[in-house]
Motif scaffolding. Structure first.
Motif, PDB file in Angstrom:
ATOM      1  N   MET A 500      11.608   4.333  -1.344  1.00 30.45           N
ATOM      2  CA  MET A 500      11.659   3.961  -2.756  1.00 30.45           C
ATOM      3  C   MET A 500      10.995   5.021  -3.631  1.00 30.45           C
ATOM      4  SD  MET A 500      12.471   2.076  -5.278  1.00 30.45           S
ATOM      5  CE  MET A 500      12.876   0.371  -4.972  1.00 30.45           C
ATOM      6  N   TYR A 501       9.917   5.617  -3.154  1.00 31.36           N
ATOM      7  CA  TYR A 501       9.252   6.678  -3.916  1.00 31.36           C
ATOM      8  C   TYR A 501      10.155   7.911  -4.027  1.00 31.36           C
ATOM      9  CZ  TYR A 501       5.171   3.775  -2.874  1.00 31.36           C
ATOM     10  OH  TYR A 501       4.294   2.721  -2.761  1.00 31.36           O
ATOM     11  N   ILE A 502      10.883   8.224  -2.944  1.00 30.05           N
ATOM     12  CA  ILE A 502      11.816   9.357  -2.965  1.00 30.05           C
ATOM     13  C   ILE A 502      12.966   9.068  -3.918  1.00 30.05           C
ATOM     14  CG2 ILE A 502      13.379  10.760  -1.565  1.00 30.05           C
ATOM     15  CD1 ILE A 502      11.588  10.129   0.841  1.00 30.05           C
ATOM     16  N   LEU A 503      13.479   7.840  -3.881  1.00 26.86           N
ATOM     17  CA  LEU A 503      14.581   7.457  -4.767  1.00 26.86           C
ATOM     18  C   LEU A 503      14.171   7.598  -6.226  1.00 26.86           C
ATOM     19  CD1 LEU A 503      16.995   4.484  -4.295  1.00 26.86           C
ATOM     20  CD2 LEU A 503      15.910   4.823  -6.499  1.00 26.86           C
ATOM     21  N   GLN A 504      12.980   7.118  -6.565  1.00 26.75           N
ATOM     22  CA  GLN A 504      12.517   7.225  -7.951  1.00 26.75           C
ATOM     23  C   GLN A 504      12.342   8.678  -8.368  1.00 26.75           C
ATOM     24  OE1 GLN A 504      12.141   4.771 -10.130  1.00 26.75           O
ATOM     25  NE2 GLN A 504      12.632   3.121  -8.717  1.00 26.75           N
ATOM     26  N   LEU A 505      11.873   9.519  -7.435  1.00 24.72           N
ATOM     27  CA  LEU A 505      11.696  10.941  -7.722  1.00 24.72           C
ATOM     28  C   LEU A 505      13.043  11.601  -8.002  1.00 24.72           C
ATOM     29  CD1 LEU A 505       9.471  13.242  -7.689  1.00 24.72           C
ATOM     30  CD2 LEU A 505      10.272  13.729  -5.361  1.00 24.72           C
TER      31      LEU A 505
END
Length: 676
Positions: A500-505
């Protein structure tokens, strides 16, 4: 009369040029023709600066098709594909959130204004460009302006990055859809091990309260005696830090989210399998080219409207729906004084209509040459904005009901992005009768919305590959398979606990200001370098002669208003930059650097390819740049090229002094004749 070439180049003069023509130089006021050697075969070629070309049925001679790339089976195939591409997940969760956080009903005004300033002009420009040249973004700019050939590859790069995480969101919806096949949805109650201490199930609480004054506290039902001894009545009255089971289910069970991007964790196998399912579906739909996609999108484009309509009528009949709709429509005009409101409206237009991503150019490149792409742009633009506004009514009628159930303000209920689709809606459907059915319909709608956009994203990438390497056009299945495998493997890291952190980035950097920059460069190339007048004349070859006001409107927007608005948004984005954070956790410096690298990929491609072309072109630096700013020899309309022989016209040998007639070529409608 002999000519230096074996081709016939009819030039159609338009407007004021007609008045300056010398009647002695031509036998017709409207056309001037160079004649050929009668012993050579002739070809009719339409100049890119012509104002009018004959329709296909009016051409004489044997038609020669351009390189076979495939075409839509019909006009509605393209229209449905375009609608499916433009109307996506962002219409369901992004527009409603932006509306109520940026002035409610007042947000609609800047949204419509940005549609006119940015959305419609760019959409029409890209549809016309792809249709005129019948090429995707990777090759069309190489021929139109070789120096800025990298714009097309920059668009493809952005589309590739977005396609990676977009498919993972579809995979979440697939997992939720399969989970909905149950008599009771798992997120209706708090279940171990995914439920946190703050998890509060209203279903369990209602059942507990029905038992002679019992109290529900920390996922346990206490009878009245124990409740009095432990002072639970006062504790529950002051207990406001609650989370719905749907939130814990999404965060802890579906994502099993880690503590930050620096803790990637393990890959979640359920999401990975659903990601594989999504890519298999994409492969099957795209493997036979645009003709197969054209049939699939009839369903993926129209089914969401069916589900949204059902949810609308169900939503407005719920208690509290009125409060949500009033909140959604109540205008806060003070927000219009803030620049961020206008930026949000423009960004949403880019998410809605998807200009500068390459998809519009790709889809239109498979059109028939004389398709009315201007009408298509109007239809899809109006449909898109109408869908966004309609989705807002659906969302906020249900959110108003949820706010009443939770006894909290409407503005505290709705979350941004995935939180709305995967937390709020799953929680809402648990309060509806036959909740598994509503859950299935909602997530199936998300899948169809997502797949409609995903098809166009992947078709953009594959068209770039096949236009760059034409030999691969005959191996369409292998190209689709290769792209699908790469997409699946690239998306696996987003299926991890830190995904999820990668997706938001990726969502923040890959498709943000770099898209604005691509759109600005696109306007510069078409409106200033190639020439707005010249491009409008190219468009008239496809859709017919338009009024002077029509010309002036698009010249004004393409040359000044649209790029000017985009420049303002670009600089404002940079000025307002702040380090990323998600769920209250700030991203480390190395993650921010990766984000900026993703954002600069299109810029690097534009500069790198421009430098490569400059080094390969002979002459001084200024001469090289001047040459590379002109269209290449291969540039021109993707139109049928008829050939005929003067010695064999309809079986009659034409002798000197005979007249050759092409009844469809003259713009006045009278037969065009030339003396041999």
């Amino acid at each position: 009369m002999a000519a230096p070439t074996s081709h016939l180049y009819p030039t159609v003069h338009h407007g004021g040029e007609m008045e300056n023509m010398n009647a002695n130089n031509t036998s017709r006021d409207e056309a001037q023709v160079d004649l050929l050697n009668p012993n050579e075969s002739l070809a009719q070629d339409v100049s890119s600066t012509a104002v009018l070309t004959p329709l296909d049925d009016d051409l004489v001679g044997n038609e020669e098709e351009p390189n076979d790339r495939g075409n839509w089976s019909g006009r509605f195939d393209f229209l449905m594909s375009l609608l499916g591409y433009s109307v996506g997940l962002g219409n369901v969760w992004r527009f409603p959130y932006l509306a109520y956080s940026n002035g409610g009903g007042a947000f609609v005004f800047p949204f419509i204004l940005m549609l006119l300033l940015v959305g419609l002009p760019l959409m029409f420009m890209e549809l016309a460009l792809g249709q005129f040249a019948a090429m995707g973004p990777a090759t069309v700019f190489e021929r139109m302006c070789p120096l800025l050939h990298g714009i097309g590859y920059g668009m493809v790069a952005v589309t590739s990055l977005v396609g990676l995480y977009y498919t993972v969101i579809i995979a979440w919806a697939v997992l939720y859809m399969f989970t909905s096949f149950a008599t009771e949805l798992p997120w209706e109650r708090c279940h171990k091990p995914w439920a946190t201490s703050r998890c509060y199930s209203y279903k369990d609480a209602d059942e507990c309260k029905a038992i002679n004054g019992s109290v529900y506290y920390e996922q346990t039902c206490y009878n009245s005696t124990v409740a009095i001894d432990k002072n639970l009545y006062n504790l529950t009255a002051n207990f406001t830090d609650k989370t719905a089971p749907a939130q814990d289910f999404f965060q802890s069970h579906i994502l099993n989210i880690s503590d930050g991007i620096d803790d990637i964790g393990s890959i979640q196998w359920k999401i990975s399998l659903c990601l594989l399912f999504a890519w298999l579906l994409t492969f099957v739909s795209l493997s036979k080219g645009v003709k197969s996609v054209g049939k699939v999108v009839y369903f993926t484009a129209l089914f969401p409207y069916f589900v949204l309509t059902i949810l609308f009528f169900r939503g407005v009949t719920l208690p509290g729906a009125k409060d949500g709709i009033i909140y959604y429509l109540t205008p806060d005009f003070a927000q219009l004084k803030m620049a961020k409101t206008w930026v949000a409206a423009a960004v949403q237009i880019f998410f809605a209509l998807s200009p500068a991503w390459g998809g519009l150019i790709t889809l239109s490149s498979y059109n028939k040459f004389h398709n009315n792409c201007f009408k298509d742009a109007l239809i899809v633009s109006i449909s898109n904005i109408s869908t966004s506004i309609f989705a807002g009514f659906v969302i906020f009628s249900i959110v108003g009901y949820l706010a009443q159930e939770l006894d909290m303000p409407v503005d505290k209920v709705v979350a941004h992005g995935p939180g709305l689709a995967f937390v709020v809606f799953p929680d809402v459907v648990t309060r509806l009768p036959i909740s598994p059915l509503w859950s299935f319909l909602f997530f199936f709608m998300l899948i169809t919305l997502g797949m409609g956009s995903e098809f166009a994203l992947l078709e953009t990438v594959m068209t770039a590959v096949q236009d760059t390497y034409p030999a691969l056009r005959s191996k369409k299945v292998f190209v689709v398979l290769f792209v699908s495998v790469i997409g699946f493997l690239g998306g696996l890291i987003i299926c991890s606990q830190g995904g999820m952190y990668i997706l938001q980035l990726m969502d923040t950097y890959a498709a943000s200001w770099s898209v604005f920059l691509m759109a600005i460069l696109e306007c510069v190339v078409i409106a200033w370098i190639y020439g707005a007048d010249r491009f409008l004349q190219d468009i008239e070859q496809m859709i017919g002669v338009q009024s002077r006001h029509w010309h002036n409107f698009f010249k004004l927007f393409w040359k000044f208003l649209t790029p000017g608005t985009l420049l303002f948004l670009l600089f404002f984005n940079w000025i307002q930059y702040s380090p990323m954070e998600y769920a209250g956790k700030k991203y480390p410096l190395w993650a921010e650097c990766i984000g900026w690298v993703m954002a600069f990929i299109p810029v690097i491609l534009v500069l790198g390819i421009a430098l490569s072309h400059i080094l390969k072109t002979p002459g001084s630096l200024l001469e090289r740049i001047r040459i590379l700013l002109r269209p290449s020899e291969k540039w021109g309309p993707a139109h049928k090229v008829p050939k005929f022989d003067l010695n064999d016209s309809d079986g009659v040998t034409l002798e000197k002094g005979k007249t050759l007639t092409n009844p469809g070529f003259n713009p006045t409608g009278s037969p065009f004749e030339t003396q041999i």
